[in-house]
Design a protein around this motif. Structure first.
Motif, PDB file in Angstrom:
ATOM      1  N   THR A 171      29.307 -22.158 -14.481  1.00  0.00           N
ATOM      2  CA  THR A 171      29.275 -22.546 -13.067  1.00  0.00           C
ATOM      3  C   THR A 171      30.629 -22.324 -12.416  1.00  0.00           C
ATOM      4  N   PHE A 172      31.690 -22.718 -13.104  1.00  0.00           N
ATOM      5  CA  PHE A 172      33.026 -22.561 -12.533  1.00  0.00           C
ATOM      6  C   PHE A 172      33.430 -21.093 -12.432  1.00  0.00           C
ATOM      7  N   ALA A 173      32.889 -20.239 -13.304  1.00  0.00           N
ATOM      8  CA  ALA A 173      33.260 -18.826 -13.308  1.00  0.00           C
ATOM      9  C   ALA A 173      32.310 -17.955 -12.496  1.00  0.00           C
ATOM     10  N   ALA A 174      31.273 -18.526 -11.922  1.00  0.00           N
ATOM     11  CA  ALA A 174      30.307 -17.749 -11.141  1.00  0.00           C
ATOM     12  C   ALA A 174      30.932 -17.263  -9.834  1.00  0.00           C
ATOM     13  N   ASP A 175      30.262 -16.307  -9.204  1.00  0.00           N
ATOM     14  CA  ASP A 175      30.791 -15.721  -7.968  1.00  0.00           C
ATOM     15  C   ASP A 175      30.816 -16.713  -6.813  1.00  0.00           C
ATOM     16  N   ASP A 176      29.941 -17.715  -6.830  1.00  0.00           N
ATOM     17  CA  ASP A 176      29.850 -18.674  -5.730  1.00  0.00           C
ATOM     18  C   ASP A 176      30.923 -19.748  -5.898  1.00  0.00           C
ATOM     19  N   ALA A 177      32.103 -19.480  -5.336  1.00  0.00           N
ATOM     20  CA  ALA A 177      33.228 -20.402  -5.497  1.00  0.00           C
ATOM     21  C   ALA A 177      32.991 -21.715  -4.777  1.00  0.00           C
ATOM     22  N   ALA A 178      32.306 -21.677  -3.625  1.00  0.00           N
ATOM     23  CA  ALA A 178      32.033 -22.911  -2.890  1.00  0.00           C
ATOM     24  C   ALA A 178      31.113 -23.825  -3.695  1.00  0.00           C
ATOM     25  N   ASN A 179      30.127 -23.246  -4.359  1.00  0.00           N
ATOM     26  CA  ASN A 179      29.253 -24.034  -5.227  1.00  0.00           C
ATOM     27  C   ASN A 179      30.040 -24.626  -6.386  1.00  0.00           C
ATOM     28  N   ALA A 180      30.945 -23.833  -6.951  1.00  0.00           N
ATOM     29  CA  ALA A 180      31.763 -24.323  -8.063  1.00  0.00           C
ATOM     30  C   ALA A 180      32.599 -25.518  -7.626  1.00  0.00           C
ATOM     31  N   ALA A 181      33.162 -25.459  -6.419  1.00  0.00           N
ATOM     32  CA  ALA A 181      33.976 -26.570  -5.916  1.00  0.00           C
ATOM     33  C   ALA A 181      33.134 -27.821  -5.691  1.00  0.00           C
ATOM     34  N   ARG A 182      31.923 -27.645  -5.198  1.00  0.00           N
ATOM     35  CA  ARG A 182      31.035 -28.805  -5.021  1.00  0.00           C
ATOM     36  C   ARG A 182      30.592 -29.352  -6.375  1.00  0.00           C
ATOM     37  N   TYR A 183      30.408 -28.456  -7.333  1.00  0.00           N
ATOM     38  CA  TYR A 183      29.947 -28.876  -8.663  1.00  0.00           C
ATOM     39  C   TYR A 183      30.958 -29.798  -9.335  1.00  0.00           C
ATOM     40  N   VAL A 184      32.231 -29.627  -9.028  1.00  0.00           N
ATOM     41  CA  VAL A 184      33.242 -30.526  -9.585  1.00  0.00           C
ATOM     42  C   VAL A 184      32.876 -31.974  -9.276  1.00  0.00           C
ATOM     43  N   ALA A 185      32.490 -32.237  -8.016  1.00  0.00           N
ATOM     44  CA  ALA A 185      32.126 -33.605  -7.622  1.00  0.00           C
ATOM     45  C   ALA A 185      30.789 -34.028  -8.216  1.00  0.00           C
ATOM     46  N   LYS A 186      29.847 -33.086  -8.323  1.00  0.00           N
ATOM     47  CA  LYS A 186      28.548 -33.407  -8.905  1.00  0.00           C
ATOM     48  C   LYS A 186      28.667 -33.695 -10.397  1.00  0.00           C
ATOM     49  N   ARG A 187      29.486 -32.920 -11.074  1.00  0.00           N
ATOM     50  CA  ARG A 187      29.627 -33.057 -12.523  1.00  0.00           C
ATOM     51  C   ARG A 187      30.373 -34.334 -12.911  1.00  0.00           C
ATOM     52  N   PHE A 188      31.285 -34.758 -12.032  1.00  0.00           N
ATOM     53  CA  PHE A 188      32.084 -35.954 -12.304  1.00  0.00           C
ATOM     54  C   PHE A 188      31.945 -36.920 -11.128  1.00  0.00           C
ATOM     55  N   PRO A 189      30.770 -37.526 -10.972  1.00  0.00           N
ATOM     56  CA  PRO A 189      30.458 -38.298  -9.762  1.00  0.00           C
ATOM     57  C   PRO A 189      31.273 -39.573  -9.589  1.00  0.00           C
ATOM     58  N   THR A 190      31.900 -40.068 -10.638  1.00  0.00           N
ATOM     59  CA  THR A 190      32.669 -41.308 -10.509  1.00  0.00           C
ATOM     60  C   THR A 190      34.098 -41.055 -10.034  1.00  0.00           C
ATOM     61  N   ASN A 191      34.474 -39.810  -9.850  1.00  0.00           N
ATOM     62  CA  ASN A 191      35.833 -39.498  -9.403  1.00  0.00           C
ATOM     63  C   ASN A 191      35.874 -39.485  -7.877  1.00  0.00           C
ATOM     64  N   PRO A 192      36.507 -40.466  -7.243  1.00  0.00           N
ATOM     65  CA  PRO A 192      36.505 -40.529  -5.776  1.00  0.00           C
ATOM     66  C   PRO A 192      37.281 -39.394  -5.130  1.00  0.00           C
ATOM     67  N   THR A 193      38.304 -38.876  -5.800  1.00  0.00           N
ATOM     68  CA  THR A 193      39.078 -37.777  -5.218  1.00  0.00           C
ATOM     69  C   THR A 193      38.217 -36.537  -5.058  1.00  0.00           C
ATOM     70  N   TYR A 194      37.402 -36.229  -6.052  1.00  0.00           N
ATOM     71  CA  TYR A 194      36.539 -35.055  -5.955  1.00  0.00           C
ATOM     72  C   TYR A 194      35.538 -35.208  -4.811  1.00  0.00           C
ATOM     73  N   ARG A 195      34.977 -36.395  -4.651  1.00  0.00           N
ATOM     74  CA  ARG A 195      34.007 -36.614  -3.578  1.00  0.00           C
ATOM     75  C   ARG A 195      34.676 -36.491  -2.205  1.00  0.00           C
ATOM     76  N   LYS A 196      35.853 -37.049  -2.080  1.00  0.00           N
ATOM     77  CA  LYS A 196      36.562 -36.971  -0.804  1.00  0.00           C
ATOM     78  C   LYS A 196      36.981 -35.546  -0.496  1.00  0.00           C
ATOM     79  N   ASN A 197      37.352 -34.793  -1.516  1.00  0.00           N
ATOM     80  CA  ASN A 197      37.702 -33.392  -1.292  1.00  0.00           C
ATOM     81  C   ASN A 197      36.516 -32.604  -0.755  1.00  0.00           C
ATOM     82  N   VAL A 198      35.320 -32.838  -1.288  1.00  0.00           N
ATOM     83  CA  VAL A 198      34.138 -32.138  -0.781  1.00  0.00           C
ATOM     84  C   VAL A 198      33.949 -32.426   0.703  1.00  0.00           C
ATOM     85  N   ARG A 199      34.088 -33.672   1.080  1.00  0.00           N
ATOM     86  CA  ARG A 199      33.927 -34.062   2.482  1.00  0.00           C
ATOM     87  C   ARG A 199      34.990 -33.404   3.357  1.00  0.00           C
TER      88      ARG A 199
END
Length: 253
Positions: A171-199
């Motif tokens: 997922t992180f190496a796929a061509d869709d970089a925006a999806n990869a960035a969102r996946y960081v927050a999905k994969r680690f949902p308890t990390n508030p920094t990742y969720r805030k970064n998506v927003r």
């Protein structure tokens, strides 16, 4: 026996100095990263390159009872849980991979671009964190390196490799970089920094993702073409996952 006040508080500050350091705070993990296979080849191209790059730096490490890890807003600083002091940091491929992840952040802080590669220092902003600004694409590259190192060490030890780790890397190496960035927050949902970064990143047309793709940026950080090739080979064994944009407005948190 000497007693440090920091030990009473569960805190220890140490410095990894340039060049070989037998008793450095990161030496156990760096030694595992730089391991050599039976034919003289690096066990992990990413780990070998990272150990070489780190050997040029002075890195301060704060061991704290935080149950996690992180790169501080200050350049060349790391925070690691106290369980990572000494040989414990190299007790498993996952632990070595985590140290590789955090050291990749140290390299990123040196690129000096506040939009895509913020150095984390004080920078007033109406929306971003004033101190410790980061992006989820920074996390994508750090997870690429951490996962690659972990996979190489698992293979070298003959240990089982979980499909989820392969899917993460794919997922992180796929061509869709925006999806990869969102996946960081999905994969680690308890990390508030990742969720805030998506927003925050949804406000920008470029999602705070620089042009060029991850192979280009890994090489800008100092990783070799051999690392890019190894990551591609590893990612080909996984199935990229989807992390759809939020349909209901800003993420909570």
């Amino acid at each position: 026996m000497s007693l440090h006040v920091g030990d009473l508080l569960g805190v220890r500050l140490q410095t990894q100095r340039p060049g070989p350091q037998a008793d450095g705070p990161l030496t156990p993990a760096l030694g595992a990263m730089a391991g050599i296979g039976p034919s003289g080849e690096p066990i992990s191209p990413a780990g070998s390159d990272l150990a070489r790059l780190v050997a040029l730096l002075t890195i301060r490490v704060a061991f704290l009872p935080i149950g996690g890890s992180g790169a501080t807003p200050w350049r060349n600083w790391l925070m690691l849980d106290t369980s990572y002091r000494g040989p414990g940091q190299a007790s498993s491929p996952a632990r070595v991979g985590l140290v590789a992840h955090e050291l990749t952040h140290v390299l990123q802080r040196e690129l000096g671009d506040p939009q895509f590669w913020p150095d984390g220092t004080l920078r007033p902003s109406p929306t971003r964190r004033w101190l410790g600004d980061s992006t989820n694409y920074m996390e994508v590259l750090a997870y690429l390196i951490g996962a690659s190192v972990e996979l190489d060490l698992l293979k070298a030890k003959g240990m089982q490799i979980g499909q989820r780790l392969l899917d993460d890397l794919a997922t992180f190496a796929a061509d869709d970089a925006a999806n990869a960035a969102r996946y960081v927050a999905k994969r680690f949902p308890t990390n508030p920094t990742y969720r805030k970064n998506v927003r925050e990143e949804a406000r920008f047309s470029d999602r705070r993702i620089p042009a060029g793709g991850w192979p280009h940026w890994l090489q800008r950080l100092g990783y070799s073409a051999a690392v890019v090739q190894r990551v591609r080979e590893q990612a080909a064994r996984g199935d990229p996952q989807r992390a759809e944009p939020e349909a209901g407005g800003p993420l909570p948190g």
